[in-house]
Write an enzyme that holds these catalytic residues in place. Structure first.
Site, PDB file in Angstrom:
ATOM      1  N   ASP A 137      -8.231   5.059   4.248  1.00 22.84           N
ATOM      2  CA  ASP A 137      -7.829   4.007   3.312  1.00 22.84           C
ATOM      3  C   ASP A 137      -9.000   3.114   2.930  1.00 22.84           C
ATOM      4  O   ASP A 137      -9.082   2.662   1.793  1.00 22.84           O
ATOM      5  CB  ASP A 137      -6.697   3.172   3.921  1.00 22.84           C
ATOM      6  CG  ASP A 137      -6.004   2.331   2.868  1.00 22.84           C
ATOM      7  OD1 ASP A 137      -5.379   2.916   1.958  1.00 22.84           O
ATOM      8  OD2 ASP A 137      -6.088   1.090   2.945  1.00 22.84           O
ATOM      9  N   ASN A 153       0.850  -1.176   0.000  1.00 24.08           N
ATOM     10  CA  ASN A 153       0.000   0.000   0.000  1.00 24.08           C
ATOM     11  C   ASN A 153       0.894   1.237   0.000  1.00 24.08           C
ATOM     12  O   ASN A 153       1.718   1.413   0.894  1.00 24.08           O
ATOM     13  CB  ASN A 153      -0.907  -0.034   1.233  1.00 24.08           C
ATOM     14  CG  ASN A 153      -1.935   1.060   1.218  1.00 24.08           C
ATOM     15  OD1 ASN A 153      -1.601   2.229   1.076  1.00 24.08           O
ATOM     16  ND2 ASN A 153      -3.191   0.693   1.383  1.00 24.08           N
ATOM     17  N   CYS A 195      -9.866  -3.735  -4.870  1.00 20.83           N
ATOM     18  CA  CYS A 195      -8.913  -4.792  -5.180  1.00 20.83           C
ATOM     19  C   CYS A 195      -9.628  -6.071  -5.602  1.00 20.83           C
ATOM     20  O   CYS A 195      -9.168  -6.777  -6.507  1.00 20.83           O
ATOM     21  CB  CYS A 195      -7.991  -5.039  -3.985  1.00 20.83           C
ATOM     22  SG  CYS A 195      -6.997  -3.576  -3.596  1.00 20.83           S
ATOM     23  N   GLU A 220      -2.570  -4.797  -3.249  1.00 21.67           N
ATOM     24  CA  GLU A 220      -2.878  -5.671  -4.377  1.00 21.67           C
ATOM     25  C   GLU A 220      -2.740  -4.929  -5.703  1.00 21.67           C
ATOM     26  O   GLU A 220      -2.213  -5.471  -6.681  1.00 21.67           O
ATOM     27  CB  GLU A 220      -4.304  -6.236  -4.248  1.00 21.67           C
ATOM     28  CG  GLU A 220      -4.531  -7.065  -3.004  1.00 21.67           C
ATOM     29  CD  GLU A 220      -5.038  -6.278  -1.798  1.00 21.67           C
ATOM     30  OE1 GLU A 220      -5.666  -6.887  -0.928  1.00 21.67           O
ATOM     31  OE2 GLU A 220      -4.790  -5.039  -1.730  1.00 21.67           O
ATOM     32  N   SER A 244      -7.528  -9.078   3.877  1.00 20.25           N
ATOM     33  CA  SER A 244      -8.694  -9.357   3.040  1.00 20.25           C
ATOM     34  C   SER A 244      -8.901  -8.224   2.033  1.00 20.25           C
ATOM     35  O   SER A 244      -8.903  -7.047   2.407  1.00 20.25           O
ATOM     36  CB  SER A 244      -9.918  -9.501   3.953  1.00 20.25           C
ATOM     37  OG  SER A 244     -11.064  -9.846   3.235  1.00 20.25           O
ATOM     38  N   HIS A 247      -3.427   0.493  -3.345  1.00 21.02           N
ATOM     39  CA  HIS A 247      -3.496  -0.518  -2.294  1.00 21.02           C
ATOM     40  C   HIS A 247      -2.443  -1.580  -2.609  1.00 21.02           C
ATOM     41  O   HIS A 247      -1.906  -1.620  -3.720  1.00 21.02           O
ATOM     42  CB  HIS A 247      -4.880  -1.152  -2.256  1.00 21.02           C
ATOM     43  CG  HIS A 247      -5.911  -0.293  -1.593  1.00 21.02           C
ATOM     44  ND1 HIS A 247      -7.157  -0.775  -1.257  1.00 21.02           N
ATOM     45  CD2 HIS A 247      -5.893   1.001  -1.208  1.00 21.02           C
ATOM     46  CE1 HIS A 247      -7.864   0.180  -0.680  1.00 21.02           C
ATOM     47  NE2 HIS A 247      -7.121   1.273  -0.644  1.00 21.02           N
ATOM     48  N   CYS A 303     -10.247  -5.343  -0.352  1.00 21.84           N
ATOM     49  CA  CYS A 303     -11.360  -4.401  -0.363  1.00 21.84           C
ATOM     50  C   CYS A 303     -12.135  -4.519  -1.680  1.00 21.84           C
ATOM     51  O   CYS A 303     -11.784  -5.298  -2.570  1.00 21.84           O
ATOM     52  CB  CYS A 303     -10.828  -2.979  -0.199  1.00 21.84           C
ATOM     53  SG  CYS A 303      -9.975  -2.364  -1.676  1.00 21.84           S
TER      54      CYS A 303
END
Length: 145
Positions: free
Chosen positions: A142, A39, A82, A52, A77, A50, A79
């Site tokens: 975020d 991130n 992503c 990912e 996990s 982010h 979002c």
């Protein structure tokens, strides 16, 4: 521990050391990391970097066949944003470090046929708990709260 989750954790720690949010990710194709990221919203003043997304960006432009035969490892996990990228590119499997500090769009990903594997990693959880406690406003920004 899985070498690829360790690589994602290394990325998360890099992000934290840079003054960002400790979420890391790696994209693995045929047993090799082809993209890694963390991130970097704070560091780059970005709305979308982010962990990912950064890993996908660093993987570069790939044919659909590469994404469809890859695994994404992420310390947290995913979002909505992503998860959308995961579905868009047809990534069939995501390994999640932890989902207790934040539950992303796991049910939606599964509804799209994405296989989820949970590592339940204590390091991932501790990184996020400590960060959220120390930086609640930045964390809320975020995740869009």
């Amino acid at each position: 521990m899985d070498e690829f989750m360790l690589a994602a954790i290394e990325e998360a720690k890099k992000g934290l050391a840079e003054g960002g949010i400790p979420i890391g990710s790696v994209l693995v194709h045929e047993g090799k990391i082809i993209g890694r990221g963390h991130n970097r919203r704070v560091q780059k003043g970005s709305a979308i970097l982010h962990g990912e997304m950064d890993a996908l960006e660093h993987a570069g432009r790939q044919p659909a066949s590469v994404y469809r035969n890859s695994v994404l490892y992420t310390t947290l996990s995913p979002c909505s944003m992503c998860s959308g990228a995961i579905a868009l590119y047809g990534i069939p499997k995501v390994v999640i470090g932890e989902n207790l500090t934040f539950m992303g769009e796991e049910a939606w990903l599964e509804s799209k046929g994405v296989k989820l594997e949970h590592a339940h990693d204590a390091t991932c959880k501790q990184l996020m708990e400590e960060f959220i406690e120390a930086n609640p406003d930045l964390w809320n920004e975020d995740i869009g709260e």
